[in-house]
Design a protein around this motif. Structure first.
Motif, PDB file in Angstrom:
ATOM      1  N   SER A 100       2.898  -2.477   0.910  1.00 45.54           N
ATOM      2  CA  SER A 100       3.663  -1.964  -0.215  1.00 45.54           C
ATOM      3  C   SER A 100       4.615  -0.916   0.320  1.00 45.54           C
ATOM      4  O   SER A 100       4.186   0.089   0.889  1.00 45.54           O
ATOM      5  CB  SER A 100       2.746  -1.360  -1.279  1.00 45.54           C
ATOM      6  OG  SER A 100       3.496  -0.854  -2.353  1.00 45.54           O
ATOM      7  N   TYR A 101       5.928  -1.183   0.184  1.00 46.62           N
ATOM      8  CA  TYR A 101       6.956  -0.339   0.765  1.00 46.62           C
ATOM      9  C   TYR A 101       6.735  -0.263   2.274  1.00 46.62           C
ATOM     10  O   TYR A 101       6.639  -1.283   2.925  1.00 46.62           O
ATOM     11  CB  TYR A 101       6.982   1.027   0.086  1.00 46.62           C
ATOM     12  CG  TYR A 101       7.192   0.899  -1.395  1.00 46.62           C
ATOM     13  CD1 TYR A 101       8.443   0.581  -1.903  1.00 46.62           C
ATOM     14  CD2 TYR A 101       6.142   1.042  -2.305  1.00 46.62           C
ATOM     15  CE1 TYR A 101       8.639   0.417  -3.259  1.00 46.62           C
ATOM     16  CE2 TYR A 101       6.345   0.889  -3.660  1.00 46.62           C
ATOM     17  CZ  TYR A 101       7.599   0.576  -4.135  1.00 46.62           C
ATOM     18  OH  TYR A 101       7.785   0.411  -5.465  1.00 46.62           O
ATOM     19  N   SER A 102       6.573   0.906   2.858  1.00 51.94           N
ATOM     20  CA  SER A 102       6.483   0.991   4.322  1.00 51.94           C
ATOM     21  C   SER A 102       5.040   1.112   4.810  1.00 51.94           C
ATOM     22  O   SER A 102       4.818   1.368   5.979  1.00 51.94           O
ATOM     23  CB  SER A 102       7.288   2.199   4.813  1.00 51.94           C
ATOM     24  OG  SER A 102       6.769   3.385   4.253  1.00 51.94           O
ATOM     25  N   LYS A 103       4.070   0.914   3.935  1.00 54.10           N
ATOM     26  CA  LYS A 103       2.676   1.109   4.319  1.00 54.10           C
ATOM     27  C   LYS A 103       1.888  -0.192   4.254  1.00 54.10           C
ATOM     28  O   LYS A 103       2.168  -1.067   3.435  1.00 54.10           O
ATOM     29  CB  LYS A 103       2.011   2.141   3.405  1.00 54.10           C
ATOM     30  CG  LYS A 103       2.354   3.564   3.746  1.00 54.10           C
ATOM     31  CD  LYS A 103       1.446   4.520   3.009  1.00 54.10           C
ATOM     32  CE  LYS A 103       1.728   5.936   3.431  1.00 54.10           C
ATOM     33  NZ  LYS A 103       0.849   6.880   2.752  1.00 54.10           N
ATOM     34  N   HIS A 104       0.875  -0.255   5.125  1.00 53.19           N
ATOM     35  CA  HIS A 104      -0.075  -1.366   5.117  1.00 53.19           C
ATOM     36  C   HIS A 104      -1.417  -0.830   4.622  1.00 53.19           C
ATOM     37  O   HIS A 104      -1.854   0.252   5.026  1.00 53.19           O
ATOM     38  CB  HIS A 104      -0.226  -1.949   6.517  1.00 53.19           C
ATOM     39  CG  HIS A 104       1.051  -2.508   7.078  1.00 53.19           C
ATOM     40  ND1 HIS A 104       1.438  -3.813   6.912  1.00 53.19           N
ATOM     41  CD2 HIS A 104       2.055  -1.908   7.788  1.00 53.19           C
ATOM     42  CE1 HIS A 104       2.603  -4.019   7.493  1.00 53.19           C
ATOM     43  NE2 HIS A 104       2.998  -2.875   8.034  1.00 53.19           N
TER      44      HIS A 104
END
Length: 750
Positions: A100-104
């Motif tokens: 989600s967005y720049s995170k895992h």
């Protein structure tokens, strides 16, 4: 007794859900009052004879006791033992990772902590993509922070590892669990849809069929949210019910017990494929009771089934699981439909001379034809009015009214809850339901058919043929959602203070209606008054925001955090502060704005702040990042630059970025105002002379060389004593000097 079981289950679930969001002391007080009321109701003869009154009070006592007991027995030991400390964790990956967005995000079940056995759930969030599969064993060392996020806590994740530079070792297990097979099936369904459909259409089908909403683009998710149609792109009870009832009709000629066994197997399989989401489990429990009742030829009582589901669900998930937003919305939407959809229908329908009202369910129409056949009557009732264009229009409206009654009944219960939780609402929810309902459920059925037929040899060609109408349905839905979300005043976001005031007025109106004689007669007026207050407040705030164009500098101790608010939209210009202050500020901006169109990182070190906090709760459309080493060139939603450049946000906001000593210095033109931001670590002497003149200049701290700056006003984000000592000298040089030591500074740009 049927009604009693429903009341007990609904009361039990409602109290658990409310207790999850209330302070612990409030739960204790409510439980204590409920104990006193239970004793009084058992003593008073009049209430003792009406058994449901003391039973309701006792149910409240039990729910409060279960919530408090679970917190003391299951949650507190985990939090106190492992929370806010660094540990070496060995855990199993229980679900597919998602981004989600720049995170895992990795959902784990701990096996060992510091070499000792453990059995709690935890969430690992990292910007690094870890090569791991479900059932893999992950070993890492990290600080396990106590989660304050209500969404994670409702899912059972009380500890979160949010480490930027974490190193993880993975180990593949010798055997896989049974649930892993369901995950493999889910992946195969995704591949089938991706192979037959364009990416945007496949993403919509995946969201509708298996709840994989992260495949949808950020813009598409926002459009569904603005259109008030987000419930269509998550697997809810209505999706589940459509599939189960379709199967029930297809297998109606089978032996009833064989049919029951097959449907039970499908319920378990479909729940596993969708990841055992709470709303799906709730619908599955209700469908089990419904199908079993039909199998033994008993009249089903849906409210009873809902009450039983509300009682069973907290034991399957956890008592804290009753606070899951998806489950709450699904539960109360179903309750609203069961209670009010049928009574609303006659009020919305147009009656002909023969008193025509459409059948509320298809089963009722089939039952009507069956009765006429048994009584040897003609299937067509000749006493009805002959066909005409007017009758056709009335029937079309009455069919629409049936759908409208369901949507209204669901929204009566869900609307105040969603406004309280999300601080936003949509005025076009009913329009979205009317225009999208049929298409979404056709997409659901066709997607399921495509996934079943595609691997079956020669039937693959049937799946390919079905993919064409499915593709055009998806394009139609995406086009409609985009159009509905673009309507003027379709979506409102309101402040938390106004929400509490609106809820207080609504509760007072409800109490007045209850105490007044003939209160049911005045209920509709109370509801209308509450809606007018909410809509009036939303429209007022929207009108005020349309004329807003201001620079906001947020108080964050030491560091510089600033943004531009234009018409309710936020453009973040700088985010540099210590982690503790940023977390509070991020939460404030999330509740106030919900998202940011553009954010700026003046150097690579600052991106860590965004990666720590950027997730579903605060969406950022584009992130400008000074990337001298070109490490983020291919990252989604990141716009990297390594030299001087200009970024046009819109007609009124233009950001000119000048690189000075590996730090970007923003020079913003906002309307007719010019703004210079001097980020931490940047010396004034190094800034080009043509940039040292602006209408307003932002500094992270008072520093040498400020006499070289030419501006009308200066804002300093520094609470140190040294800055306060230099305030008098600065005020002699500039018209106004503002400090953030007393709170946020708002500077009007137009």
């Amino acid at each position: 007794m049927k009604r009693l079981l429903a009341q007990i289950g609904i009361t039990y679930f409602s109290v658990l859900a409310a207790a999850f969001y209330l302070p612990e002391i409030a739960v204790v007080v409510i439980g204590g009052i409920a104990v006193i009321l239970t004793v009084l109701f058992m003593i008073i003869r009049k209430t003792r004879r009406t058994i449901y009154i003391p039973l309701m009070a006792l149910t409240v006592v039990i729910a409060c006791a279960v919530h408090i007991g679970y917190g003391l027995i299951a949650v507190q030991p985990v939090v106190e033992t492992y929370g806010d400390e660094t540990h070496t964790v060995k855990a199993v990956l229980t679900e597919e990772p998602y981004q989600s967005y720049s995170k895992h995000y990795y959902r784990l079940k701990a096996q060992e902590v510091d070499g000792e056995k453990a059995g709690f759930k935890l969430l690992l969030k990292t910007p690094t993509d870890i090569d791991a599969e479900p059932d893999d064993i992950l070993t890492f060392t990290s600080e396990l922070k106590v989660s304050d996020n209500q969404y994670y806590r409702a899912k059972g994740y009380y500890l979160v590892s949010d480490d930027y530079g974490i190193e993880v070792e993975t180990e593949t297990p010798e055997t896989h669990s049974l649930y892993y097979r369901a995950i493999q099936l889910r992946r195969f369904m995704r591949k089938s849809l991706d192979a037959l459909l364009p990416s945007d259409c496949a993403a919509l089908c995946r969201a509708v069929l298996i709840g994989d909403k992260y495949a949808l683009s950020l813009d598409t998710r926002d459009h569904f949210r603005y259109a008030g149609a987000s419930y269509f792109i998550v697997v809810s009870g209505m999706h589940f019910a459509v599939v189960i009832m379709l199967l029930f009709r297809l297998m109606k000629r089978l032996n009833r017990w064989v049919r029951f066994a097959l449907i039970m197997a499908f319920i378990v399989l479909y729940a596993a494929v969708t990841g055992f989401q709470s709303s799906v489990l709730r619908a599955g429990i209700m469908m089990v009771f419904t199908v079993f009742g039909m199998t033994i030829r008993r009249q089903p009582y849906p409210l009873n089934h809902l009450g039983l589901a509300g009682t069973i669900m907290p034991f399957i998930v956890s008592p804290y699981g009753a606070g899951d937003v998806g489950l709450i919305l699904s539960f109360f939407a179903t309750m609203g439909i069961l209670l009010w959809a049928r009574p609303l229908l006659p009020k919305l329908c147009l009656k002909t001379k023969t008193g025509y009202i459409p059948f509320f369910h298809i089963s009722e129409k089939l039952h009507y034809y069956k009765e006429r056949k048994v009584e040897r009557l003609p299937l067509k009732d000749k006493s009805k009015e002959p066909f005409s264009f007017r009758i056709l229009l009335m029937k079309l409206w009455n069919s629409t009214a049936a759908l409208l009654s369901v949507s209204l009944a669901a929204n009566v219960m869900v609307f105040p809850i969603s406004v309280f939780i999300f601080h936003e609402f949509s005025l076009v929810t009913l329009l979205s339901a009317l225009l999208l309902y049929a298409e979404i459920y056709l997409i659901l059925v066709l997607s399921l058919a495509v996934c079943i037929l595609y691997p079956l040899g020669f039937l693959r060609y049937v799946a390919i043929l079905l993919a064409y109408p499915l593709m055009w349905l998806c394009k139609l839905v995406l086009w409609l959602v985009d159009g509905i979300a673009s309507l003027p005043f379709a979506h409102f976001r309101v402040g938390q203070a106004f929400i509490y005031a609106w809820l207080a007025v609504t509760v007072i109106l409800g109490i007045v209606v209850i105490l007044y004689r003939n209160h049911y007669r005045y209920l509709k007026y109370a509801v209308l008054c509450s809606l007018i207050i909410l809509l009036g407040g939303g429209l007022t705030q929207q009108a005020l925001q349309m004329n807003t164009f201001s620079l906001e500098v947020y108080s964050c101790d030491n560091g510089l955090c600033a943004g531009i608010n234009k018409g309710g939209k936020l453009y973040l210009l700088q985010m540099d502060a210590n982690t503790k202050q940023l977390y509070t500020l991020w939460d404030h901006l999330s509740s106030r704005y919900g998202s940011a169109d553009v954010a700026l990182c003046c150097n690579e070190n600052e991106i860590r702040h965004f990666q720590l906090y950027r997730d579903d709760e605060f969406a950022i459309s584009a992130l400008l990042l000074y990337d001298k080493e070109q490490k983020y060139q291919n990252e989604a939603n990141i716009v990297p630059f390594d030299k001087d450049c200009t970024y046009v946000v819109d007609d009124d906001v233009v950001i000119r970025l000048s690189v000075v000593n590996y730090t970007a210095v923003p020079y913003i033109t906002a309307g007719e105002r010019r703004i210079l931001i001097i980020p931490p670590g940047c010396e004034i002497d190094d800034i080009p002379k043509e940039l040292r003149t602006a209408d307003v200049i932002l500094l992270s701290q008072a520093q040498q060389g400020y006499d070289q700056l030419r501006c009308e006003d200066m804002i300093i984000s520094d609470n140190s004593d040294l800055s306060m000592l230099s305030a008098d000298a600065l005020k002699d040089s500039y018209h106004h000097v503002f400090f953030t030591d007393q709170g946020d500074v708002r500077y009007r740009l137009r």
